[in-house]
Motif scaffolding. Structure first.
Motif, PDB file in Angstrom:
ATOM      1  N   ARG A 249       1.008  -1.120  -0.179  1.00  0.00           N
ATOM      2  CA  ARG A 249       0.122   0.000  -0.009  1.00  0.00           C
ATOM      3  C   ARG A 249       0.773   1.045   0.002  1.00  0.00           C
ATOM      4  N   LEU A 250       0.588   2.481  -0.902  1.00  0.00           N
ATOM      5  CA  LEU A 250       1.045   3.635  -0.723  1.00  0.00           C
ATOM      6  C   LEU A 250       0.150   4.613  -0.318  1.00  0.00           C
ATOM      7  N   TYR A 251       0.528   5.447   0.506  1.00  0.00           N
ATOM      8  CA  TYR A 251      -0.504   6.438   1.046  1.00  0.00           C
ATOM      9  C   TYR A 251       0.272   8.011   1.079  1.00  0.00           C
ATOM     10  N   GLY A 252      -0.584   8.840   1.281  1.00  0.00           N
ATOM     11  CA  GLY A 252      -0.072  10.098   1.380  1.00  0.00           C
ATOM     12  C   GLY A 252      -1.091  10.909   2.207  1.00  0.00           C
ATOM     13  N   LYS A 253      -0.831  12.147   2.906  1.00  0.00           N
ATOM     14  CA  LYS A 253      -1.356  12.824   3.511  1.00  0.00           C
ATOM     15  C   LYS A 253      -0.808  14.323   3.412  1.00  0.00           C
ATOM     16  N   TYR A 254      -1.669  15.228   3.260  1.00  0.00           N
ATOM     17  CA  TYR A 254      -1.403  16.876   3.090  1.00  0.00           C
ATOM     18  C   TYR A 254      -2.619  17.330   4.279  1.00  0.00           C
ATOM     19  N   LEU A 255      -1.880  18.146   5.199  1.00  0.00           N
ATOM     20  CA  LEU A 255      -2.419  18.964   6.362  1.00  0.00           C
ATOM     21  C   LEU A 255      -2.197  20.273   6.385  1.00  0.00           C
ATOM     22  N   ASP A 256      -3.255  21.299   6.379  1.00  0.00           N
ATOM     23  CA  ASP A 256      -2.633  22.606   6.429  1.00  0.00           C
ATOM     24  C   ASP A 256      -3.961  23.100   7.310  1.00  0.00           C
ATOM     25  N   ASP A 257      -3.957  23.418   8.326  1.00  0.00           N
ATOM     26  CA  ASP A 257      -5.015  23.895   9.286  1.00  0.00           C
ATOM     27  C   ASP A 257      -4.537  24.917  10.399  1.00  0.00           C
ATOM     28  N   ARG A 258      -5.392  25.825  10.745  1.00  0.00           N
ATOM     29  CA  ARG A 258      -5.287  26.494  11.800  1.00  0.00           C
ATOM     30  C   ARG A 258      -6.531  26.621  12.790  1.00  0.00           C
ATOM     31  N   SER A 259      -6.235  26.693  14.016  1.00  0.00           N
ATOM     32  CA  SER A 259      -7.116  26.603  14.958  1.00  0.00           C
ATOM     33  C   SER A 259      -6.764  27.623  16.191  1.00  0.00           C
ATOM     34  N   PRO A 260      -7.496  28.032  16.733  1.00  0.00           N
ATOM     35  CA  PRO A 260      -7.132  28.929  18.011  1.00  0.00           C
ATOM     36  C   PRO A 260      -6.663  28.136  19.138  1.00  0.00           C
ATOM     37  N   PHE A 261      -5.769  28.813  19.956  1.00  0.00           N
ATOM     38  CA  PHE A 261      -5.355  28.268  21.130  1.00  0.00           C
ATOM     39  C   PHE A 261      -5.950  29.094  22.123  1.00  0.00           C
ATOM     40  N   TYR A 262      -6.675  28.477  23.323  1.00  0.00           N
ATOM     41  CA  TYR A 262      -7.369  29.041  24.363  1.00  0.00           C
ATOM     42  C   TYR A 262      -6.447  29.084  25.682  1.00  0.00           C
ATOM     43  N   ASP A 263      -6.174  30.089  26.092  1.00  0.00           N
ATOM     44  CA  ASP A 263      -5.306  30.209  27.268  1.00  0.00           C
ATOM     45  C   ASP A 263      -6.218  30.140  28.620  1.00  0.00           C
ATOM     46  N   SER A 264      -5.529  30.346  29.624  1.00  0.00           N
ATOM     47  CA  SER A 264      -6.405  30.312  30.875  1.00  0.00           C
ATOM     48  C   SER A 264      -7.104  31.643  30.970  1.00  0.00           C
TER      49      SER A 264
END
Length: 826
Positions: A249-264
């Protein structure tokens, strides 16, 4: 990423059979067909073991979540998903990543998943699950590519993977066993998010199949930050060529994502340390608001090379990955050869508020060197105007000293290879399964951490304005709301350029005769760490703060007198080797067809990485270890369990005892941690079905203590922070082929905020609910709500006792978030 050594490895093949859930058969509305290699009703787990076998014949504790179950949970992050697996403590207050994950009382002294390995399709996502700012869950997304999640707690996890003494959690992808696909559209009801998912798989020829899928989403997210914090997605694809005796099996992945970081966030507290009463401060909802604000969306800092850069705060936690892998299986002279290989380029960054201060106006002015001074608005409609009475500002009278932490991840990629050979020897009425293999990996950690400091009011809705500060003489201490281009401490600005190697031969044998199975396994890890680190904390005259004209206007403003720089001409060295032996032995007795008992003893370890590079562990002049025992942290576990299974009932109960060492740092304070821990407990998992009704659930009782603290002996004998006596989950539902309705209850008893065992954090129960309806064969409509009752589920408090101000900084799970999904199968 420098990984030439492993790129010369020729991937042969890899096997990743998909297992099935051990819960009673539930005719839930399927989110997708179950993969062919995991037939409905099978009870086999392949993660963290030599060879997949019936769970009642295996001396391990395992759990499985299938895609249909995951759809009902509607997790907003990996951390939220893992909260529903018995024995796993997952804190997910930070958003979609940087969850704190541990198993069975193993210490959660800092952030990340130190003793637990997260895998995708049988290989680790990150070699070290607690890289600061780049933990494993940051690079995993739950979408329609996911077939199921397998988890093994303790047991043979320590010998069938490196750096996983607590357990392994494996995210298994679909591989096109069945023809078809789906498109799903999701929208938030009470929060801003729009998302599209798709997947499709099937056969191209009689021996060639494929699968492709992914998602894209955009929106503000479940908390109010004042701008779109969620932007991005991923796509994954694989193609499998089958042949007699195996596949490739050959496989690939492309990820480009942004999400907020929640502080205290700020919370008002009354009562006592042992019985605190927590409430929201006026104008700020702790489950829906954050310190992020539309008034501060970018900042200019000096990068790791001391050059000005404009950083976009809206990126929050950005992750980028491009991965390629090969996996396969074939037979040779009676042996089954399995090979896994993956090369992954990973980068990104994490920018936003971190360990900010929420102070009274008087305390804030004193902290900023402006005692007796005043505040003026720096942004918004009132810019330039004085704050008339800061003690009543927004009804809470609080000033935020906003630490802008910018953790740049130039390269956190890795390359991994696992090859193993197994054979079953028939010995009359008995059988002997033997396995031998070799694992090799290279992990790069090329990161920098930069800081700035802003001053703001405390107001929810993403509407907070920045404030300028003036001392008692009227002299400005800030410019445009910015106080400094460095942390208040003047330290913790760092750059790390490190490379780690991990190599491990391993072997196992399992002898089965009649109803008895006896097995054992060994693994020998040896590796190295090399590279350079930069930071003022290394001492010897290194300079970490200067005056510099960052904006290039020819003037030095007040914040430009406090500019952080990296002493790039004075690196500290990292250059050491380590090695350790892991082993596991267990026995399983199948008392009867539905009932089995087992026992197991294991020793594993977790090699330490970036967290020990600053402090007393390494001589940064030579790179050698000053404390060799801190290069890895051993974990010893004993387990004794019983399992019962029939068509409508599943019951598993396991007692455990754990001894562990932890060499770490507190990411909030930078304090060094060097401790020994002990934990004893009971872990329950079960499920029952009667007609349309089913109930699944689990609970873990733990009695843990700090046995010895080498830095602060005063906490010896105390309960580790965040360690509750009981965590539990329950999912009642009514379902058939056309509809499903149910709820997910997840809770914890109280725990201590810090290891000094003074301030307690109240226990809580969160309630998620789901309704699924299939009006036609191919259309599925879903309504999901997380934290239905908007419970203030507090996972951490920065303070160790109630301060005189009555304000603490807490991290909480998200409040209520309702979403609707329409899914079309084809």
């Amino acid at each position: 990423m420098k990984c030439n050594a492993l790129l010369t490895v020729a991937p042969i093949a890899l096997m990743m059979p998909v297992a099935a859930s051990a819960t009673p058969d539930t005719p839930a509305i399927p989110a997708a067909p179950v993969p062919a290699q995991a037939p409905q009703g099978a009870d086999v787990v392949t993660t963290g073991v030599a060879k997949g076998r019936d769970r009642l014949d295996s001396a391990t504790s395992t759990s499985v979540l299938r895609e249909a179950e995951i759809a009902k949970l509607a997790p907003r992050s990996v951390g939220e998903l893992l909260r529903d697996i018995p024995g796993i403590l997952a804190e997910a207050p930070n958003g979609e990543s940087i969850a704190n994950i541990t198993i069975r009382g193993l210490p959660l002294s800092s952030s990340g998943a130190k003793f637990v390995q997260l895998q995708e399709d049988g290989l680790p996502v990150m070699e070290f699950g607690d890289i600061v700012g780049a933990s494993s869950d940051s690079f995993v997304r739950v979408d329609l590519n996911l077939a199921q999640v397998e988890a093994i707690r303790g047991g043979s996890a320590s010998t069938f993977a490196s750096n996983s003494p607590g357990g392994i959690i494996n995210f298994i992808s679909k591989t096109g066993e069945r023809e078809g696909g789906a498109v799903a559209l999701t929208a938030g009801f009470d929060f801003d998010q729009y998302r599209a998912d798709f997947d499709y798989g099937g056969r191209l020829t009689s021996n060639l199949r494929f699968h492709v899928g992914g998602f894209y989403r955009q929106g503000e997210g479940p908390r109010r930050i004042g701008f779109d914090g969620q932007r991005g997605g991923q796509i994954k694809a694989n193609v499998t060529r089958e042949f007699t005796g195996g596949y490739i099996r050959l496989y690939g992945k492309y990820l480009d994502d942004r999400s907020p970081f929640y502080d205290s966030v700020p919370l008002r507290v009354t009562g006592t340390d042992a019985d605190p009463k927590l409430s929201a401060v006026p104008g700020f909802d702790p489950t829906k608001d954050t310190l992020s604000t539309r008034a501060l969306q970018s900042v200019t800092l000096l990068d790791e090379n001391n050059q000005p850069i404009l950083e976009d705060i809206r990126n929050g936690h950005r992750v980028k990955e491009q991965a390629f892998g090969v996996e396969g299986q074939f037979t040779l002279a009676g042996w089954t050869i399995m090979e896994r290989f993956r090369y992954a380029e990973r980068s990104g960054g994490l920018i936003g508020p971190f360990s900010s201060l929420m102070l009274t106006p008087v305390a804030a002015l004193t902290r900023l060197g402006a005692t007796g001074g005043s505040f003026r608005y720096a942004t918004g409609a009132n810019a330039g105007q004085a704050v008339a009475d800061p003690t009543t500002l927004n009804g809470n009278g609080l000033i935020g000293i906003y630490n802008i932490r910018d953790r740049r991840q130039q390269d956190v990629g890795n390359v991994t290879n696992d090859i193993r050979a197994s054979r079953v020897w028939e010995l009359g009425e008995a059988s002997l399964t033997t396995t031998a293999g070799f694992y090799a990996a290279r992990q790069t950690i090329d990161t920098s951490i930069l800081y700035g400091v802003a001053v703001s009011e405390i107001r929810g809705g993403g509407d907070a304005e920045l404030l300028n500060v003036f001392d008692s003489t009227g002299a400005a201490r800030t410019a445009n709301g910015i106080y400094a281009y460095n942390p208040l401490s003047g330290t913790q600005r760092r750059t790390l350029r490190l490379a780690y190697t991990v190599n491990a031969p391993f072997a196992s044998a399992n002898y089965r005769i009649g109803r008895v199975s006896i097995g054992g396994s060994l693994r020998y890890d040896y590796g190295s760490a090399s590279g350079q680190v930069f930071g003022v904390e290394l001492g010897n005259g290194r300079v970490g703060q200067v005056a510099r004209d960052i904006d290039g206007n020819g003037l030095i403003s007040p914040p430009e007198q406090r500019v952080g720089v990296t002493p790039i001409g004075a690196p500290g060295l990292v250059d050491y080797d380590y090695h350790y032996l892991s082993y596991s032995a267990g026995i399983n007795f199948r008392v009867s067809e539905p009932f089995a008992v087992f026992g197991r003893y294991s020793r594993g370890a977790r090699a330490n990485a970036d967290r020990i590079t600053f402090g007393a562990v390494i001589d940064n002049a030579t790179g050698r270890l000053l404390i060799p025992s801190a290069s890895y942290d051993p974990v010893k576990q004993a387990e004794l369990g019983v399992k019962f299974r029939r068509a409508d009932l599943t019951l598993n109960l396991t007692g455990f005892h754990v001894d562990a060492q932890d060499s770490n740092i507190n990411t909030s304070t930078g304090a060094v941690i060097a401790r020994d821990y002990r934990a004893t407990g009971l872990e329950f998992e079960g499920g029952i079905r009667h007609g349309l009704f089913s109930l699944t659930g689990g609970a873990t009782w733990t009695d843990a203590e700090i046995v010895r603290d080498r830095v602060n002996p005063a906490v010896d004998g105390n309960t580790p922070r965040h360690q509750a006596s009981l965590i539990f989950q329950a999912t009642p539902q009514i379902s058939n082929d056309r509809f499903a309705v149910g709820a997910v209850f997840i809770g914890t008893t109280d725990s201590y905020s810090q290891d000094v065992n003074l301030l307690k954090m109240p226990g809580y129960v969160t309630t998620n609910a789901f309704v699924q309806l299939r009006p036609t064969e191919r259309l599925l409509l879903s309504l999901n709500a997380t934290n239905v009752f908007d419970t203030r589920a507090l996972t951490s408090i920065d303070e160790d006792r109630i301060p005189a101000s009555g304000i603490v900084r807490g991290r909480l799970l998200n409040g209520r978030a309702i979403s609707a999904t329409a899914r079309l199968d084809f």
